[in-house]
Design an enzyme around this catalytic site. Sequence first.
Site, mmCIF file in Angstrom:
data_model
loop_
_atom_site.group_PDB
_atom_site.id
_atom_site.type_symbol
_atom_site.label_atom_id
_atom_site.label_comp_id
_atom_site.label_asym_id
_atom_site.label_seq_id
_atom_site.Cartn_x
_atom_site.Cartn_y
_atom_site.Cartn_z
ATOM 1 N N HIS A 175 -7.453 -4.443 -3.396
ATOM 2 C CA HIS A 175 -6.366 -3.787 -2.669
ATOM 3 C C HIS A 175 -6.164 -4.491 -1.329
ATOM 4 C CE1 HIS A 175 -3.771 -0.295 -1.975
ATOM 5 N NE2 HIS A 175 -4.164 -0.354 -0.715
ATOM 6 N N CYS B 54 0.853 -1.197 0.000
ATOM 7 C CA CYS B 54 0.000 0.000 0.000
ATOM 8 C C CYS B 54 0.893 1.253 0.000
ATOM 9 C CB CYS B 54 -0.948 -0.081 1.195
ATOM 10 S SG CYS B 54 -2.088 1.266 1.427
ATOM 11 N N ASP C 119 -8.708 -3.528 -7.541
ATOM 12 C CA ASP C 119 -8.284 -2.475 -6.615
ATOM 13 C C ASP C 119 -8.974 -1.163 -6.987
ATOM 14 O OD1 ASP C 119 -6.859 -0.517 -5.151
ATOM 15 O OD2 ASP C 119 -5.022 -1.700 -5.211
#
Length: 229
Positions: A198, A122, A171
């Site tokens: 994600h 991330c 995502d």
Amino acid sequence: MGQFIELKAADGTTIPAYVAEPSGKPKGAIVVTQEIFGINQHIREVADGYAAEGYLAVAPATFQRVQAGVELGYTEADMGVGFKLKQAVEALPAPGVMQDLQAAIDYAASKSGGKVGIVGYCWGGLLTWRAASTLNGLSAAVPYYGGGMTTPEEIARQPKVPVLAHFGERDHWISVESVEAFKKAHPEVEVHLYAADHGFNCDHRGSHDAAAAKLARERTLAFFAQKLA
């Protein structure tokens, strides 16, 4: 398996880092770069996992310059707190948090006596991409769903070391179109897309995808085995 130590950045700032050591002589080292949730249980487990594979793993607390001792979960409220902390770090004057990652790389190299790779998830994926382009002492970099790394500004960076990048097709933070633009601009980067959301690597999150996480980890370990040998 691990313990916290203190790193000193170039500007004298002290940064805690979680360090997990392998049972034998390290075959190299890996800097683990956190999400927006701090050095929480999941990131410590990731570091422990790399140590179990024979690497010295170092996970620096990249929120330390704006708030000490951050350890968040994955609720909406946690996400809001983490996002604000990330914005505060991103707003620091340069080099900001990058000097903390450099301190982690330097420590990992001296402690392991081997080559150093970096992996991040991330926000940590974005920092990993930046580290691959700007920092010294790395031999490989693996960003997972690096939020922001497929923007034109970040695509413009040129990595100094081999990069393997993982993204999820579902995502909602990183469009497939932007991943394709990244791939086109960086044919030298090995890019993989997974039928996942994600955060698919994190088994503490609802978006965890066991199959995608397993395949990405296998590819990552093979990549590090080759580049850090």
